[in-house]
Design an enzyme around this catalytic site. Structure first.
Site, PDB file in Angstrom:
ATOM      1  N   LYS A 176      -1.513   1.665  -1.435  1.00 45.73           N
ATOM      2  CA  LYS A 176      -1.413   1.989  -2.867  1.00 45.73           C
ATOM      3  C   LYS A 176      -2.582   2.872  -3.289  1.00 45.73           C
ATOM      4  O   LYS A 176      -3.736   2.612  -2.906  1.00 45.73           O
ATOM      5  CB  LYS A 176      -1.409   0.690  -3.671  1.00 45.73           C
ATOM      6  CG  LYS A 176      -1.183   0.872  -5.175  1.00 45.73           C
ATOM      7  CD  LYS A 176      -1.163  -0.489  -5.875  1.00 45.73           C
ATOM      8  CE  LYS A 176      -0.882  -0.393  -7.358  1.00 45.73           C
ATOM      9  NZ  LYS A 176      -0.879  -1.714  -8.019  1.00 45.73           N
TER      10      LYS A 176
ATOM     11  N   SER B  74       3.268  -2.694 -10.757  1.00 47.63           N
ATOM     12  CA  SER B  74       2.805  -1.335 -10.634  1.00 47.63           C
ATOM     13  C   SER B  74       2.811  -0.782  -9.219  1.00 47.63           C
ATOM     14  O   SER B  74       2.749   0.436  -9.039  1.00 47.63           O
ATOM     15  CB  SER B  74       1.390  -1.233 -11.195  1.00 47.63           C
ATOM     16  OG  SER B  74       0.503  -2.026 -10.428  1.00 47.63           O
TER      17      SER B  74
ATOM     18  N   SER C  84       2.091  -7.272  -9.922  1.00 46.36           N
ATOM     19  CA  SER C  84       2.368  -5.938  -9.370  1.00 46.36           C
ATOM     20  C   SER C  84       2.679  -5.875  -7.890  1.00 46.36           C
ATOM     21  O   SER C  84       3.069  -4.810  -7.402  1.00 46.36           O
ATOM     22  CB  SER C  84       1.211  -4.999  -9.668  1.00 46.36           C
ATOM     23  OG  SER C  84       1.302  -4.571 -10.996  1.00 46.36           O
TER      24      SER C  84
END
Ligand code: GLN
Length: 475
Positions: free
Chosen positions: A76, A151, A175
């Site tokens: 990420k 997210s 997330s």
């Protein structure tokens, strides 16, 4: 390409010479470019990944490889990787290059995993749909009209579409678990302090955690045992020994499973309710003890979460002022206008909303009414879990109230968006670990996630319970 049960099986093929690491990496690179419409990656490291494959193949030949040798991982884009960009999917960091590597990422590299790229996400990890990204939304591989969740949407989509073996995400309020549920993969948020946060761009420091996405429990367990442990660079990291989670998956103790009534109320989609109830019946038949429990402060979790995380975010994000790093507007005439212009143009609207909310709840006149009050409620929520774990080993809930929604469906309604985390924020408020596993599809053929929660540092129980549930569902 042939499907492998887990990385250990794949590694055997690599060691025996039946599978070339370089071919494996090329296979993923091809899939990434064939799936560019998903927008899962902010950056792909083509050359570097192939070079690493060659190097690690040699190490394997020499018998000197690490335990994750050749595992292809996406990271990420809020985690630092030296000499690569870390954008946090924000305009303010679009051109920022990392000068060091996050501990969790370094630990993967040290075990010879191959980092294939940085994944798209909501700006500064704020969001539940991956629509708040300066690089545009990520599409759900199961249905490209729908969001992958957020997210960590890029990481979840990349694993679901098999663009890599596994991925790292971060979870401040859901997330990892929510996008795992929306995309039909496994996602684990560890105990607060289990994994060092060094090199993770701070959102809400007392909530943030780093964890794996994978297509099987074994890989998730291997990744967690690799990235966990004490780190001198993060004083909140725990020095409790790290268990070998992956070698204990088949332990046959029948765990006690708690079902909290507050997680099955109004707003839960009927297909999800049915799927979870079916899973519970199967567990009962197979000798698990199912116990009805209550977590009485559940109704305050979303409010408490948004008061505390926005407060922490407003303070953490004060560092992006155009001075030391990141975007600086060139249309200023004084220091204060440089701050204003850089921040106004650098941040997207959701991040601004959080900074304003957080500044408000911390302001002198409102601190006691909001921030201090929310801290007290956080303790009550933690107490609920302490009580529950006196009775049960793990708690079983839906991961999300609905399956993946359409792109654009909630982007103009922040409250609706915030409510998609109704079942996940409690784990971060209490600092406990949680996992989401795919247990079926709804009537639109969209994945349904089941969440398991355990007491602090009891990830082993999560893996065991998850493993038996998945075995039972597939038997
Ligand atoms: N969706 C939640 C939020 O917007 C959780 C985000 C996260 O876990 N990083 O804050």
């Amino acid at each position: 390409m042939h499907h492998y049960k887990n990385h250990s099986e794949k590694l055997k093929q690599i060691i025996s010479g039946k599978l070339s690491l370089k071919e494996n990496v090329k296979h993923f690179l091809k899939r990434i470019s064939d799936h560019s419409h998903l927008n899962a990656f902010n950056e792909v490291f083509e050359q570097e990944a192939i070079q690493q494959a060659e190097l690690i193949q040699q190490k394997i030949k020499d018998g000197k490889h690490g335990k994750l040798a050749g595992l292809v991982i996406a990271v990420k884009d809020v985690l630092q990787l030296k000499d690569h960009k870390t954008t946090c999917s924000s305009n303010i960091l679009k051109n920022f290059t990392s000068i060091y590597t996050a501990t969790a990422v370094q630990k993967l590299i040290d075990e010879d995993a191959i980092i294939i790229g940085k994944t798209n996400c909501d700006e500064f990890a704020m969001g539940s749909s991956n629509e708040n990204s300066v690089f545009g939304p990520v599409r759900n591989p199961v249905d490209t009209e729908r969001v992958p969740g957020g997210s960590s949407g890029g990481s979840a989509a990349a694993v679901a579409a098999e663009l890599c073996d596994a991925a790292l995400g971060t979870d401040t309020g859901g997330s990892i678990r929510q996008p795992a549920a929306f995309c039909g993969v496994i996602g684990l948020k560890p105990t607060y302090g289990r994994v060092s946060r060094f090199g993770l761009t701070a959102f809400a420091s007392s909530f943030d955690s780093i964890g794996p996405f994978a297509n099987n429990i074994h890989d998730a367990a291997m990744i967690l045992e690799t990235i966990s442990g004490k780190d001198e660079k993060d004083s909140t990291s725990s020095d409790l020994p790290v268990p070998f989670y992956s070698t204990r998956l088949d332990q046959s103790d029948k765990l006690k499973i708690g079902i909290p009534k507050e997680y099955f109320g109004e707003g839960l989609a009927s297909d999800i309710r049915t799927a979870i109830e079916n899973a519970i019946s199967k567990l009962k038949i197979n000798g698990f003890e199912i116990i009805d429990i209550s977590l009485p402060h559940t109704e305050y979790t979303i409010a408490t979460y948004y008061l505390l995380t926005t407060a922490e975010a407003s303070s953490n994000l004060a560092r992006y002022d155009g001075t030391r790093f990141g975007y600086r507007s060139d249309e200023f005439d004084a220091l204060s206008s440089m701050y204003k212009k850089s921040r106004s143009k650098g941040f997207g609207s959701e991040v601004k909303r959080r900074i304003m909310l957080g500044t408000y709840v911390l302001s002198a006149g409102y601190y006691d009414a909001y921030y201090r009050k929310a801290q007290k409620v956080r303790r009550l929520i933690k107490n609920d879990f302490d009580e529950a774990f006196k009775q049960v080993d793990v708690i079983l809930t839906p991961t999300t109230p609905t399956t993946a929604f359409k792109i654009g469906e909630k982007s103009n309604d922040p409250l609706q968006m915030y409510l998609s985390d109704i079942y996940t924020t409690s784990a971060n408020l209490a600092g406990i670990p949680g996992i989401s596993i795919p247990i079926g599809k709804d009537s639109y053929n969209l994945p349904i996630g089941l969440q398991l929660l355990a007491n602090q540092f009891e990830e082993a129980k999560l893996f065991q319970a998850a493993n038996s549930i998945l075995n039972e569902i597939h038997s």
